[in-house]
Write a protein that holds these residues in place. Sequence first.
Motif, PDB file in Angstrom:
ATOM      1  N   ARG A 299      -6.744  10.032  14.777  1.00 58.18           N
ATOM      2  CA  ARG A 299      -5.356   9.578  14.933  1.00 58.18           C
ATOM      3  C   ARG A 299      -5.308   8.178  15.503  1.00 58.18           C
ATOM      4  O   ARG A 299      -4.592   7.309  14.990  1.00 58.18           O
ATOM      5  CB  ARG A 299      -4.585  10.533  15.851  1.00 58.18           C
ATOM      6  CG  ARG A 299      -3.117  10.150  16.038  1.00 58.18           C
ATOM      7  CD  ARG A 299      -2.425  11.077  16.995  1.00 58.18           C
ATOM      8  NE  ARG A 299      -3.014  10.998  18.331  1.00 58.18           N
ATOM      9  CZ  ARG A 299      -2.573  11.697  19.371  1.00 58.18           C
ATOM     10  NH1 ARG A 299      -1.559  12.538  19.223  1.00 58.18           N
ATOM     11  NH2 ARG A 299      -3.154  11.580  20.543  1.00 58.18           N
ATOM     12  N   GLU A 300      -6.075   7.929  16.547  1.00 56.30           N
ATOM     13  CA  GLU A 300      -6.120   6.596  17.147  1.00 56.30           C
ATOM     14  C   GLU A 300      -6.717   5.573  16.179  1.00 56.30           C
ATOM     15  O   GLU A 300      -6.286   4.416  16.140  1.00 56.30           O
ATOM     16  CB  GLU A 300      -6.929   6.629  18.443  1.00 56.30           C
ATOM     17  CG  GLU A 300      -6.266   7.372  19.593  1.00 56.30           C
ATOM     18  CD  GLU A 300      -6.325   8.876  19.457  1.00 56.30           C
ATOM     19  OE1 GLU A 300      -5.550   9.574  20.145  1.00 56.30           O
ATOM     20  OE2 GLU A 300      -7.159   9.381  18.652  1.00 56.30           O
ATOM     21  N   ALA A 301      -7.695   6.017  15.396  1.00 51.90           N
ATOM     22  CA  ALA A 301      -8.300   5.116  14.411  1.00 51.90           C
ATOM     23  C   ALA A 301      -7.275   4.720  13.355  1.00 51.90           C
ATOM     24  O   ALA A 301      -7.185   3.548  12.968  1.00 51.90           O
ATOM     25  CB  ALA A 301      -9.507   5.786  13.754  1.00 51.90           C
ATOM     26  N   ARG A 302      -6.483   5.688  12.893  1.00 47.13           N
ATOM     27  CA  ARG A 302      -5.460   5.384  11.886  1.00 47.13           C
ATOM     28  C   ARG A 302      -4.377   4.481  12.456  1.00 47.13           C
ATOM     29  O   ARG A 302      -3.918   3.544  11.779  1.00 47.13           O
ATOM     30  CB  ARG A 302      -4.848   6.682  11.348  1.00 47.13           C
ATOM     31  CG  ARG A 302      -5.738   7.427  10.361  1.00 47.13           C
ATOM     32  CD  ARG A 302      -4.976   8.525   9.656  1.00 47.13           C
ATOM     33  NE  ARG A 302      -4.648   9.609  10.568  1.00 47.13           N
ATOM     34  CZ  ARG A 302      -5.385  10.695  10.730  1.00 47.13           C
ATOM     35  NH1 ARG A 302      -6.504  10.838  10.037  1.00 47.13           N
ATOM     36  NH2 ARG A 302      -5.035  11.646  11.564  1.00 47.13           N
ATOM     37  N   LEU A 303      -3.963   4.739  13.682  1.00 44.02           N
ATOM     38  CA  LEU A 303      -2.936   3.893  14.300  1.00 44.02           C
ATOM     39  C   LEU A 303      -3.434   2.455  14.447  1.00 44.02           C
ATOM     40  O   LEU A 303      -2.696   1.499  14.191  1.00 44.02           O
ATOM     41  CB  LEU A 303      -2.541   4.465  15.664  1.00 44.02           C
ATOM     42  CG  LEU A 303      -1.704   5.745  15.655  1.00 44.02           C
ATOM     43  CD1 LEU A 303      -1.518   6.274  17.077  1.00 44.02           C
ATOM     44  CD2 LEU A 303      -0.343   5.489  15.008  1.00 44.02           C
ATOM     45  N   THR A 304      -4.687   2.314  14.864  1.00 44.75           N
ATOM     46  CA  THR A 304      -5.271   0.979  14.987  1.00 44.75           C
ATOM     47  C   THR A 304      -5.292   0.266  13.644  1.00 44.75           C
ATOM     48  O   THR A 304      -4.941  -0.916  13.540  1.00 44.75           O
ATOM     49  CB  THR A 304      -6.703   1.078  15.543  1.00 44.75           C
ATOM     50  OG1 THR A 304      -6.665   1.628  16.854  1.00 44.75           O
ATOM     51  CG2 THR A 304      -7.372  -0.292  15.590  1.00 44.75           C
ATOM     52  N   ALA A 305      -5.695   0.992  12.608  1.00 46.45           N
ATOM     53  CA  ALA A 305      -5.778   0.387  11.278  1.00 46.45           C
ATOM     54  C   ALA A 305      -4.396   0.000  10.751  1.00 46.45           C
ATOM     55  O   ALA A 305      -4.224  -1.089  10.182  1.00 46.45           O
ATOM     56  CB  ALA A 305      -6.464   1.358  10.318  1.00 46.45           C
ATOM     57  N   LEU A 306      -3.411   0.869  10.920  1.00 42.41           N
ATOM     58  CA  LEU A 306      -2.059   0.568  10.447  1.00 42.41           C
ATOM     59  C   LEU A 306      -1.473  -0.633  11.188  1.00 42.41           C
ATOM     60  O   LEU A 306      -0.836  -1.509  10.586  1.00 42.41           O
ATOM     61  CB  LEU A 306      -1.163   1.791  10.619  1.00 42.41           C
ATOM     62  CG  LEU A 306      -1.441   2.959   9.669  1.00 42.41           C
ATOM     63  CD1 LEU A 306      -0.632   4.188  10.083  1.00 42.41           C
ATOM     64  CD2 LEU A 306      -1.108   2.570   8.225  1.00 42.41           C
ATOM     65  N   PHE A 307      -1.673  -0.673  12.491  1.00 38.19           N
ATOM     66  CA  PHE A 307      -1.198  -1.808  13.286  1.00 38.19           C
ATOM     67  C   PHE A 307      -1.858  -3.102  12.794  1.00 38.19           C
ATOM     68  O   PHE A 307      -1.201  -4.150  12.684  1.00 38.19           O
ATOM     69  CB  PHE A 307      -1.513  -1.578  14.758  1.00 38.19           C
ATOM     70  CG  PHE A 307      -1.122  -2.720  15.649  1.00 38.19           C
ATOM     71  CD1 PHE A 307       0.176  -2.834  16.117  1.00 38.19           C
ATOM     72  CD2 PHE A 307      -2.043  -3.695  16.006  1.00 38.19           C
ATOM     73  CE1 PHE A 307       0.546  -3.895  16.931  1.00 38.19           C
ATOM     74  CE2 PHE A 307      -1.689  -4.761  16.819  1.00 38.19           C
ATOM     75  CZ  PHE A 307      -0.388  -4.861  17.285  1.00 38.19           C
ATOM     76  N   THR A 308      -3.142  -3.032  12.507  1.00 39.24           N
ATOM     77  CA  THR A 308      -3.877  -4.212  12.048  1.00 39.24           C
ATOM     78  C   THR A 308      -3.356  -4.702  10.705  1.00 39.24           C
ATOM     79  O   THR A 308      -3.208  -5.913  10.492  1.00 39.24           O
ATOM     80  CB  THR A 308      -5.375  -3.886  11.952  1.00 39.24           C
ATOM     81  OG1 THR A 308      -5.861  -3.517  13.243  1.00 39.24           O
ATOM     82  CG2 THR A 308      -6.157  -5.080  11.440  1.00 39.24           C
ATOM     83  N   VAL A 309      -3.083  -3.788   9.800  1.00 40.35           N
ATOM     84  CA  VAL A 309      -2.542  -4.181   8.495  1.00 40.35           C
ATOM     85  C   VAL A 309      -1.206  -4.889   8.664  1.00 40.35           C
ATOM     86  O   VAL A 309      -0.955  -5.946   8.058  1.00 40.35           O
ATOM     87  CB  VAL A 309      -2.394  -2.954   7.576  1.00 40.35           C
ATOM     88  CG1 VAL A 309      -1.612  -3.322   6.318  1.00 40.35           C
ATOM     89  CG2 VAL A 309      -3.765  -2.411   7.185  1.00 40.35           C
ATOM     90  N   LEU A 310      -0.331  -4.327   9.496  1.00 41.34           N
ATOM     91  CA  LEU A 310       0.986  -4.942   9.729  1.00 41.34           C
ATOM     92  C   LEU A 310       0.845  -6.335  10.342  1.00 41.34           C
ATOM     93  O   LEU A 310       1.521  -7.281   9.924  1.00 41.34           O
ATOM     94  CB  LEU A 310       1.830  -4.044  10.629  1.00 41.34           C
ATOM     95  CG  LEU A 310       2.295  -2.719  10.008  1.00 41.34           C
ATOM     96  CD1 LEU A 310       3.018  -1.867  11.053  1.00 41.34           C
ATOM     97  CD2 LEU A 310       3.197  -2.974   8.818  1.00 41.34           C
ATOM     98  N   ALA A 311      -0.029  -6.463  11.338  1.00 39.77           N
ATOM     99  CA  ALA A 311      -0.230  -7.769  11.975  1.00 39.77           C
ATOM    100  C   ALA A 311      -0.813  -8.778  11.000  1.00 39.77           C
ATOM    101  O   ALA A 311      -0.429  -9.953  10.991  1.00 39.77           O
ATOM    102  CB  ALA A 311      -1.143  -7.613  13.194  1.00 39.77           C
ATOM    103  N   SER A 312      -1.740  -8.312  10.148  1.00 38.64           N
ATOM    104  CA  SER A 312      -2.388  -9.197   9.192  1.00 38.64           C
ATOM    105  C   SER A 312      -1.428  -9.679   8.110  1.00 38.64           C
ATOM    106  O   SER A 312      -1.664 -10.711   7.476  1.00 38.64           O
ATOM    107  CB  SER A 312      -3.582  -8.493   8.536  1.00 38.64           C
ATOM    108  OG  SER A 312      -4.551  -8.150   9.503  1.00 38.64           O
TER     109      SER A 312
END
Length: 218
Positions: free
Chosen positions: A148-161
């Motif tokens: 769950r934390e891994a997915r949240l990190t990845a989704l946040f990164t995509v949005l920031a990128s």
Amino acid sequence: MSYLGELEAALTGPRRLKRDLLQEAADHLEDATEALIEAGHSPASARRRAEADFGPIAEVADAYAETLAVASSRRTAGLLLFVLSFQPFLWDSGVNLGRMFDKAVPDTWWYAMLDVGIEVGGGISLSGAALALVVTGVGNRWFPVGRREARLTALFTVLASLFVPLTAWSMMAGSHTPPVLWALSLVLMVLPLAAVAASALHTLAVAGTPAPASSPAS
């Protein structure tokens, strides 16, 4: 295919950690097999029993996938933090590429809004990347960190990128930016963040990979 071959095929994630996990499994199976041979089992029977005791491929791969997903998300957060950390130096201070050209900044409400947005959004992205790096790193010492934390990190990164370059290019599009500055922004901002987004998408794939169907050890 061998037990370890099936396990390797079932795993995705950082290659070094994947290699370490497979070596850990191989060492465990070797030790268990040797112990069973000493107890009187034939080599083939000992190996089959050691693999059965280690667990079905699906269960072992699922357990390892959790570790791989967290490691992948930690790498992704670190990449985001690294790429975003030098953007202010390039565009606002230090090199200050944004002021290398004598171009008037548009005096419009939308430009002002974008300017504030990229400052606030960039700060949130930097802080979020740092927080994700801490959570997926030393955070494991105090509370469980998983998919769950891994997915949240990845989704946040995509949005920031996506947010940072799109906002910057929107500002540039309305300020008569010369072609050379577009090229610099592509090389110094867009392409690095595209690589970060690719890492985030890989993390999503690792964190969302379902456990494969179990097959008998052979």
